[in-house]
Enzyme design. Structure first.
Site, PDB file in Angstrom:
ATOM      1  N   ARG A 125      -6.904   9.475  -9.559  1.00 21.80           N
ATOM      2  CA  ARG A 125      -7.482   9.681  -8.212  1.00 21.80           C
ATOM      3  C   ARG A 125      -6.367   9.991  -7.193  1.00 21.80           C
ATOM      4  O   ARG A 125      -5.327   9.345  -7.160  1.00 21.80           O
ATOM      5  CB  ARG A 125      -8.234   8.413  -7.795  1.00 21.80           C
ATOM      6  CG  ARG A 125      -8.902   8.500  -6.423  1.00 21.80           C
ATOM      7  CD  ARG A 125      -8.049   7.881  -5.342  1.00 21.80           C
ATOM      8  NE  ARG A 125      -8.717   7.801  -4.047  1.00 21.80           N
ATOM      9  CZ  ARG A 125      -8.089   7.503  -2.916  1.00 21.80           C
ATOM     10  NH1 ARG A 125      -6.811   7.248  -2.906  1.00 21.80           N
ATOM     11  NH2 ARG A 125      -8.761   7.452  -1.780  1.00 21.80           N
TER      12      ARG A 125
ATOM     13  N   THR B 106      -2.146   3.285   4.374  1.00 24.90           N
ATOM     14  CA  THR B 106      -1.238   4.424   4.410  1.00 24.90           C
ATOM     15  C   THR B 106      -0.345   4.413   5.648  1.00 24.90           C
ATOM     16  O   THR B 106      -0.805   4.099   6.740  1.00 24.90           O
ATOM     17  CB  THR B 106      -2.090   5.707   4.442  1.00 24.90           C
ATOM     18  OG1 THR B 106      -2.919   5.686   3.297  1.00 24.90           O
ATOM     19  CG2 THR B 106      -1.250   6.944   4.479  1.00 24.90           C
TER      20      THR B 106
ATOM     21  N   THR C 159       1.685   6.854   0.616  1.00 26.49           N
ATOM     22  CA  THR C 159       0.742   5.806   0.211  1.00 26.49           C
ATOM     23  C   THR C 159       0.772   5.590  -1.300  1.00 26.49           C
ATOM     24  O   THR C 159       1.149   6.492  -2.059  1.00 26.49           O
ATOM     25  CB  THR C 159      -0.697   6.195   0.625  1.00 26.49           C
ATOM     26  OG1 THR C 159      -1.562   5.076   0.439  1.00 26.49           O
ATOM     27  CG2 THR C 159      -1.233   7.356  -0.187  1.00 26.49           C
TER      28      THR C 159
ATOM     29  N   SER D 215       0.819  -1.210   0.000  1.00 27.52           N
ATOM     30  CA  SER D 215       0.000   0.000   0.000  1.00 27.52           C
ATOM     31  C   SER D 215       0.855   1.264   0.000  1.00 27.52           C
ATOM     32  O   SER D 215       0.327   2.370   0.122  1.00 27.52           O
ATOM     33  CB  SER D 215      -0.941  -0.002   1.204  1.00 27.52           C
ATOM     34  OG  SER D 215      -0.197  -0.205   2.370  1.00 27.52           O
TER      35      SER D 215
ATOM     36  N   THR E 165      -5.224   7.150   8.144  1.00 29.76           N
ATOM     37  CA  THR E 165      -5.094   6.016   7.240  1.00 29.76           C
ATOM     38  C   THR E 165      -6.501   5.529   6.896  1.00 29.76           C
ATOM     39  O   THR E 165      -7.440   5.789   7.639  1.00 29.76           O
ATOM     40  CB  THR E 165      -4.245   4.899   7.904  1.00 29.76           C
ATOM     41  OG1 THR E 165      -4.079   3.824   6.985  1.00 29.76           O
ATOM     42  CG2 THR E 165      -4.886   4.368   9.168  1.00 29.76           C
ATOM     43  N   GLY E 166      -6.622   4.852   5.776  1.00 28.78           N
ATOM     44  CA  GLY E 166      -7.939   4.344   5.398  1.00 28.78           C
ATOM     45  C   GLY E 166      -8.507   5.086   4.208  1.00 28.78           C
ATOM     46  O   GLY E 166      -7.773   5.684   3.415  1.00 28.78           O
TER      47      GLY E 166
HETATM   48  N1  GLY Z   1      -5.552   6.912   2.770  1.00 28.89           N
HETATM   49  C1  GLY Z   1      -5.044   6.641   1.507  1.00 28.89           C
HETATM   50  C2  GLY Z   1      -5.926   6.960   0.390  1.00 28.89           C
HETATM   51  O1  GLY Z   1      -7.141   7.004   0.538  1.00 28.89           O
HETATM   52  O2  GLY Z   1      -5.412   7.185  -0.678  1.00 28.89           O
END
Ligand code: GLY
Length: 328
Positions: free
Chosen positions: A216, A188, A206, A86, A239-240
Site C-alpha cells: 500500500r 506524516t 511517512t 509514523s 497529513t492523515g
Molecule cells: N498520509 C500518510 C498515508 O496515508 O500514508
C-alpha cells in the site's frame, strides 16, 4: 483523434488556435512579474508539533541557505527520531512486519522527486532528492528505489525498532484494520519553507498507515496529493488518511485555489469540504492540510480536532493548533 479532426470537432479556427499561446504567455508574463511582501520571510512550517525539525530547517534558512536544503534537513530530524513512529526509523510496519517508507520533495523550479515502498533506508527524503537531481524520473519504487539508494551511498538500516515490533506483535492478535485518529498526535511530516531569496520548497515523509496492506502507498509521495509547490503561488502539504487526499488531489487543489485568489486558510478549508462532500465516512478519518502563499501567510485546517503545526520565523518557534471541521 487526429489533431485536424479534433480542431474540426471542437469548432476551433486556425486563427483562434494561433491566439491561444499568446494569451497563455501573456498570463505567465504577468504572474512572473508579481511581487510579494517579504515581511514574513524566511519561514518554515511543518505538520504536527516538530520543534526539532523546524529548528533544523531554520538554521539553514537563517544562514541564507536554500529552502530545498532546509526542508530536506528538517524532515530528516523526524526520520531519525525513533520516538516518532509514523516516519522513518522506528515507523510502524505493515501487516507483514516490514517498515516501508514513502517520501517526496519539490523545489521552487517545479522539479520533484519521490520514493515509494522503500525499505531499509533511514532517509527516504534524501533518496527522493537524488531521484529528482540525478535521474530523468520523478518516482522510484520498492527494490528499484532501494538499489538506487545503495548506488548513491546510502547505508542499509534496520528500521523496525523493538517498540514498533512489539506493538505489531500485539496488534496481530486481533489484526483490526482501522486507522486511529491522531495516532499519538503524529502522522506524516510535511514541511514547507521559503528562504531569504523568496524561493519555496517542500518535503513530505511517512511510514504510512500503521499495519497497512503490504504494497500500500498513500498520498505522501505523490506529487499533487501529499505535497505540491508552485513558486508563483505557494505550497501545500497533507497529513492523515492518504486515500482521501489522493482521491481529491488535495495539495494541488489548495495551490490552485490560492492561485485563484483564496487565502491559504480558505484554500485548506475548501479542500477539507471537498473530502466531506465526497466521502460519507469522513468522520472515521483525520486529514490535516497545511499551506503557505508566497507572502508567507499560512493556512491550516483539519477534519477532527487534535492537529497542529510548528512554525519558525524571525519571531521564534511556535506550535499552532488547527481549527477543525468537526468540533468534537
Ligand atoms: N498520509 C500518510 C498515508 O496515508 O500514508
Amino acid at each position: 483523434m487526429k489533431r485536424r479532426n479534433f480542431i474540426q470537432k471542437a469548432g476551433l479556427s486556425a486563427a483562434s488556435l494561433a491566439a491561444t499561446p499568446l494569451l497563455a504567455n501573456d498570463r505567465v508574463e504577468k504572474k512572473s512579474q508579481k511581487t510579494f511582501s517579504t515581511k514574513n520571510i524566511p519561514i518554515v512550517i511543518c505538520t504536527w508539533n516538530c520543534p526539532n525539525a523546524t529548528a533544523k530547517a531554520w538554521e539553514v534558512l537563517e544562514a541564507d541557505g536554500l529552502a530545498l536544503d532546509a526542508v530536506e534537513q528538517g524532515v530528516m530530524m523526524e526520520e531519525s527520531d525513533i520516538k516518532n513512529q509514523s516516519v522513518g526509523k522506528g515507523g510502524r510496519p505493515d501487516r507483514e512486519g516490514n517498515v516501508t517508507l514513502d517520501a517526496c520533495i519539490m523545489d521552487h523550479t517545479g522539479n520533484a522527486g519521490s520514493v515509494v515502498y522503500l525499505q531499509n533506508i533511514e532517509h527516504p527524503v534524501s533518496v527522493a532528492r537524488k531521484v529528482m537531481e540525478d535521474t530523468p524520473h520523478v518516482i522510484l519504487a520498492g527494490k528499484g528505489a532501494e538499489q538506487f539508494a545503495y548506488e548513491k551511498g546510502f547505508k542499509k538500516v534496520d528500521l523496525l525498532t523493538e517498540k514498533s515490533k512489539n506493538e505489531w506483535i500485539e496488534w496481530k492478535k486481533e489484526s483490526k484494520y482501522k486507522p486511529i485518529i491522531n495516532i499519538e498526535n503524529h502522522d506524516t511530516i510535511g514541511m514547507l519553507a521559503i528562504d531569504k531569496q523568496g524561493r519555496i520548497s517542500g518535503a513530505c515523509t511517512t511510514s504510512g498507515m500503521a499495519y497497512k496492506m503490504a504494497g500500500r502507498v498513500g498520498d505522501s509521495p505523490i506529487i499533487g496529493s501529499g505535497l505540491f509547490i508552485d513558486d508563483e503561488v505557494g505550497g501545500a502539504t497533507a497529513t492523515g488518511m492518504g486515500e482521501l487526499v489522493l482521491k481529491t488531489v488535495g495539495s494541488f487543489l489548495i495551490v490552485e485555489l490560492m492561485r485563484q485568489g483564496y487565502s491559504p486558510q480558505e484554500a485548506c478549508e475548501e479542500a477539507i469540504r471537498r473530502i466531506v462532500a465526497k466521502n460519507t465516512n469522513y468522520k472515521d478519518f483525520q486529514i490535516g492540510y497545511l499551506a503557505i502563499n508566497k507572502a508567507g501567510e499560512v493556512g491550516c485546517y483539519c477534519l477532527h480536532q487534535g492537529f497542529s503545526y510548528s512554525k519558525y520565523t524571525k519571531e521564534g518557534q511556535v506550535e499552532i493548533k488547527s481549527d477543525s471541521y468537526l468540533n468534537s
